[in-house]
Design a protein around this motif. Structure first.
Motif, PDB file in Angstrom:
ATOM      1  N   ARG A   1       0.821  -1.202   0.000  1.00 60.12           N
ATOM      2  CA  ARG A   1       0.000   0.000   0.000  1.00 60.12           C
ATOM      3  C   ARG A   1       0.863   1.263   0.000  1.00 60.12           C
ATOM      4  O   ARG A   1       0.673   2.155   0.825  1.00 60.12           O
ATOM      5  CB  ARG A   1      -0.917  -0.004   1.199  1.00 60.12           C
ATOM      6  CG  ARG A   1      -2.013  -1.045   1.079  1.00 60.12           C
ATOM      7  CD  ARG A   1      -2.812  -1.177   2.351  1.00 60.12           C
ATOM      8  NE  ARG A   1      -4.026  -1.930   2.238  1.00 60.12           N
ATOM      9  CZ  ARG A   1      -4.134  -3.212   1.947  1.00 60.12           C
ATOM     10  NH1 ARG A   1      -3.067  -3.899   1.678  1.00 60.12           N
ATOM     11  NH2 ARG A   1      -5.296  -3.818   1.902  1.00 60.12           N
TER      12      ARG A   1
ATOM     13  N   GLY B   1       2.788   4.175  -2.787  1.00 58.69           N
ATOM     14  CA  GLY B   1       2.714   4.678  -4.144  1.00 58.69           C
ATOM     15  C   GLY B   1       4.018   4.520  -4.915  1.00 58.69           C
ATOM     16  O   GLY B   1       5.028   4.037  -4.387  1.00 58.69           O
ATOM     17  N   VAL B   2       3.978   4.961  -6.149  1.00 62.64           N
ATOM     18  CA  VAL B   2       5.133   4.864  -7.029  1.00 62.64           C
ATOM     19  C   VAL B   2       6.275   5.740  -6.516  1.00 62.64           C
ATOM     20  O   VAL B   2       7.441   5.352  -6.551  1.00 62.64           O
ATOM     21  CB  VAL B   2       4.744   5.262  -8.468  1.00 62.64           C
ATOM     22  CG1 VAL B   2       5.958   5.314  -9.369  1.00 62.64           C
ATOM     23  CG2 VAL B   2       3.710   4.311  -9.019  1.00 62.64           C
TER      24      VAL B   2
ATOM     25  N   TRP C   1       7.021   6.596  -3.421  1.00 66.30           N
ATOM     26  CA  TRP C   1       7.683   5.931  -2.297  1.00 66.30           C
ATOM     27  C   TRP C   1       8.508   4.741  -2.763  1.00 66.30           C
ATOM     28  O   TRP C   1       9.571   4.454  -2.218  1.00 66.30           O
ATOM     29  CB  TRP C   1       6.680   5.496  -1.238  1.00 66.30           C
ATOM     30  CG  TRP C   1       6.259   6.626  -0.368  1.00 66.30           C
ATOM     31  CD1 TRP C   1       5.023   7.193  -0.316  1.00 66.30           C
ATOM     32  CD2 TRP C   1       7.073   7.348   0.550  1.00 66.30           C
ATOM     33  NE1 TRP C   1       5.023   8.222   0.579  1.00 66.30           N
ATOM     34  CE2 TRP C   1       6.264   8.337   1.132  1.00 66.30           C
ATOM     35  CE3 TRP C   1       8.396   7.263   0.939  1.00 66.30           C
ATOM     36  CZ2 TRP C   1       6.748   9.232   2.087  1.00 66.30           C
ATOM     37  CZ3 TRP C   1       8.878   8.155   1.890  1.00 66.30           C
ATOM     38  CH2 TRP C   1       8.056   9.115   2.453  1.00 66.30           C
ATOM     39  N   THR C   2       8.036   4.044  -3.785  1.00 64.35           N
ATOM     40  CA  THR C   2       8.791   2.923  -4.339  1.00 64.35           C
ATOM     41  C   THR C   2      10.120   3.409  -4.914  1.00 64.35           C
ATOM     42  O   THR C   2      11.164   2.792  -4.691  1.00 64.35           O
ATOM     43  CB  THR C   2       7.978   2.213  -5.434  1.00 64.35           C
ATOM     44  OG1 THR C   2       6.734   1.769  -4.873  1.00 64.35           O
ATOM     45  CG2 THR C   2       8.724   1.034  -6.007  1.00 64.35           C
TER      46      THR C   2
ATOM     47  N   SER D   1       5.317  -0.395   3.794  1.00 56.19           N
ATOM     48  CA  SER D   1       3.949  -0.842   3.591  1.00 56.19           C
ATOM     49  C   SER D   1       3.286  -1.177   4.928  1.00 56.19           C
ATOM     50  O   SER D   1       2.122  -0.846   5.151  1.00 56.19           O
ATOM     51  CB  SER D   1       3.925  -2.048   2.665  1.00 56.19           C
ATOM     52  OG  SER D   1       2.604  -2.480   2.436  1.00 56.19           O
TER      53      SER D   1
END
Length: 87
Positions: free
Chosen positions: A29, A31-32, A34-35, A81
């Protein structure tokens, strides 16, 4: 750091973050953005660890360094997450 170095760090961080996210089972959970952030941090820390272990600079592809970076990204994605789920 030059602009080309910054752009390559972001691109490599995005790839590392996405690969780390693919390794983690289930739904994450985050977002992009944070990834990508997790990937950049994992790439930097993974490179430092690989240099310390002596596997950062080899002939050809540095598979050891990549594995360390992806493992760190997977740990980062999992940790972030879980923190997001608790909120």
């Amino acid at each position: 750091m030059e602009i080309s170095g910054l752009i390559s760090a972001i691109l490599i961080g995005a790839v590392i973050g996405i690969l780390g996210r693919l390794v983690v089972p289930g739904r994450q959970r985050i977002g992009v953005l944070w990834t990508v952030v997790v990937g950049i941090v994992a790439a930097l820390i993974g490179t430092a660890i690989a240099s310390g272990l002596g596997v950062a600079d080899t002939d050809g592809v540095d598979w050891g360094e990549w594995l360390i970076q992806i493992a760190l990204a997977a740990l980062g994605v999992t940790a972030l997450s879980r923190v997001k789920v608790r909120r």
